[in-house]
Write an enzyme that holds these catalytic residues in place. Structure first.
Site, PDB file in Angstrom:
ATOM      1  N   GLU A 217       7.626 -12.974  -7.768  1.00  9.46           N
ATOM      2  CA  GLU A 217       7.013 -13.065  -6.404  1.00  9.46           C
ATOM      3  C   GLU A 217       5.604 -12.198  -6.430  1.00  9.46           C
ATOM      4  O   GLU A 217       5.511 -11.008  -6.919  1.00  9.46           O
ATOM      5  CB  GLU A 217       7.840 -12.262  -5.574  1.00  9.46           C
ATOM      6  CG  GLU A 217       9.434 -12.727  -5.244  1.00  9.46           C
ATOM      7  CD  GLU A 217      10.368 -11.940  -4.489  1.00  9.46           C
ATOM      8  OE1 GLU A 217      11.312 -12.356  -4.131  1.00  9.46           O
ATOM      9  OE2 GLU A 217      10.077 -10.682  -4.184  1.00  9.46           O
ATOM     10  N   HIS A 220       5.480  -8.754  -4.194  1.00  3.70           N
ATOM     11  CA  HIS A 220       6.610  -7.497  -4.143  1.00  3.70           C
ATOM     12  C   HIS A 220       6.210  -6.660  -5.214  1.00  3.70           C
ATOM     13  O   HIS A 220       5.740  -6.938  -6.230  1.00  3.70           O
ATOM     14  CB  HIS A 220       7.986  -8.128  -4.508  1.00  3.70           C
ATOM     15  CG  HIS A 220       8.854  -7.140  -4.867  1.00  3.70           C
ATOM     16  ND1 HIS A 220       9.710  -6.788  -3.606  1.00  3.70           N
ATOM     17  CD2 HIS A 220       9.323  -6.103  -5.679  1.00  3.70           C
ATOM     18  CE1 HIS A 220      10.845  -5.753  -4.140  1.00  3.70           C
ATOM     19  NE2 HIS A 220      10.331  -5.396  -5.277  1.00  3.70           N
TER      20      HIS A 220
END
Length: 237
Positions: A217, A220
Site C-alpha cells: 500500500e 500506509h
C-alpha cells in the site's frame, strides 16, 4: 378542563411521551459514540494530530462512504488521533514536506482505529482467502498497528486539499498500489513517471519523519513495528 383532558387522553399522552424519549435517544446516539471513541483515545494518551500540527489536512475515509466498504464505519468520529510519539513524527514529516514543497500538505485518510472498526473492515472481505485478506486488513484478533495508534494512511495534497495523482485511489486492492512493483509497472505503462514521483514525495517525507512503508500500500506508514507497538501501548477498543 385540563385535568379532564389529561384523564381522557392519558394513554395517548403516555404513547407520545415514550415516542419522544425514544426519538431523543436515537438523535443522541451518534454523538455519544463519537464522544466515547474520542474519550477512549484521549484516556489512553492519544492526541489529535491537527493539534500537534494544524497544517496537516484530515479526511478520515472511514467516516465517509468513500472507502472499500462503501459505508460510514466511524460515524461521527472525524478527527485523526495517534500516539504522541507517532503524531510528533508525522509533524516532522509535514515540516520536511513543506520545506521542500511549500505548496503541498499531508492529507490523512486514517490514523488510530478502534478494534470494533477493524472487525467491520475484516468482515467486509469474506470472499478473499485469509492469506490474501491479511495483505490489506490486519486480523482484529491480533490487532492492526492502526489499533495501537502507531500507523497512518495518507497522501499528499495541494493546500486546498486536492490529492496528487498516485496512480490508484486509497484502499485500492491490487498490484497497482504496490510500492514494491513500481519499476515493473512503469515499464509496463501501468503507472506514469509523474505518479511514481508523487509517491516518492510522500515516501521521502514520511521516512524523514521516522516512518517505514510497507510492500502492498503506497498510502500506509508505520511509526513502530507491530511488536514494539504491542509492548508499548494498548489496543484502542
Amino acid at each position: 378542563m385540563t385535568q379532564r383532558f389529561a384523564e381522557t387522553h392519558r394513554d395517548t399522552l403516555r404513547k407520545i411521551f415514550v415516542y419522544l424519549c425514544v426519538f431523543s435517544v436515537h438523535l443522541c446516539v451518534p454523538t455519544l459514540k463519537a464522544q466515547s471513541a474520542e474519550a477512549t483515545m484521549q484516556k489512553q494518551g492519544l492526541v489529535d494530530v491537527q493539534k500537534v500540527d494544524p497544517s496537516i489536512l484530515v479526511e478520515l475515509k472511514y467516516s465517509t462512504t468513500d472507502n472499500f466498504v462503501g459505508k460510514d464505519v466511524y460515524g461521527e468520529l472525524t478527527r485523526a488521533y495517534m500516539q504522541p510519539m507517532a503524531a510528533q513524527k508525522l509533524a516532522e514529516a509535514s515540516k520536511y514536506l513543506q520545506a521542500h514543497h511549500p505548496d503541498l500538505r499531508l492529507l490523512v485518510y486514517d490514523a488510530a482505529r478502534p478494534r470494533s472498526a477493524q472487525w467491520n473492515l475484516w468482515n467486509a472481505l469474506p470472499d478473499l482467502p485469509e492469506k490474501e485478506r491479511r495483505k490489506y486488513v490486519a486480523d482484529p484478533r491480533e490487532g492492526s498497528i492502526h489499533n495501537y495508534g502507531c500507523a497512518v494512511d495518507l497522501t499528499v495534497a495541494t493546500k486546498d486539499g486536492k490529492p496528487l495523482d498516485m496512480g490508484t485511489k486509497y484502499d485500492f486492492f491490487g498490484e497497482l498500489a504496490y510500492p514494491s512493483r513500481e519499476d515493473e509497472l512503469l515499464k509496463a505503462g501501468k503507472l506514469t513517471q509523474k505518479q511514481i514521483d508523487n509517491r516518492l514525495i510522500l515516501r521521502t517525507a514520511m521516512r524523514q519523519g521516522g516512518f517505514s512503508s510497507i510492500e502492498y500500500e503506497w498510502w500506509h506508514f508505520n511509526a513502530l513495528s507491530r511488536e514494539k507497538a504491542k509492548m508499548a501501548f494498548r489496543i484502542v477498543d
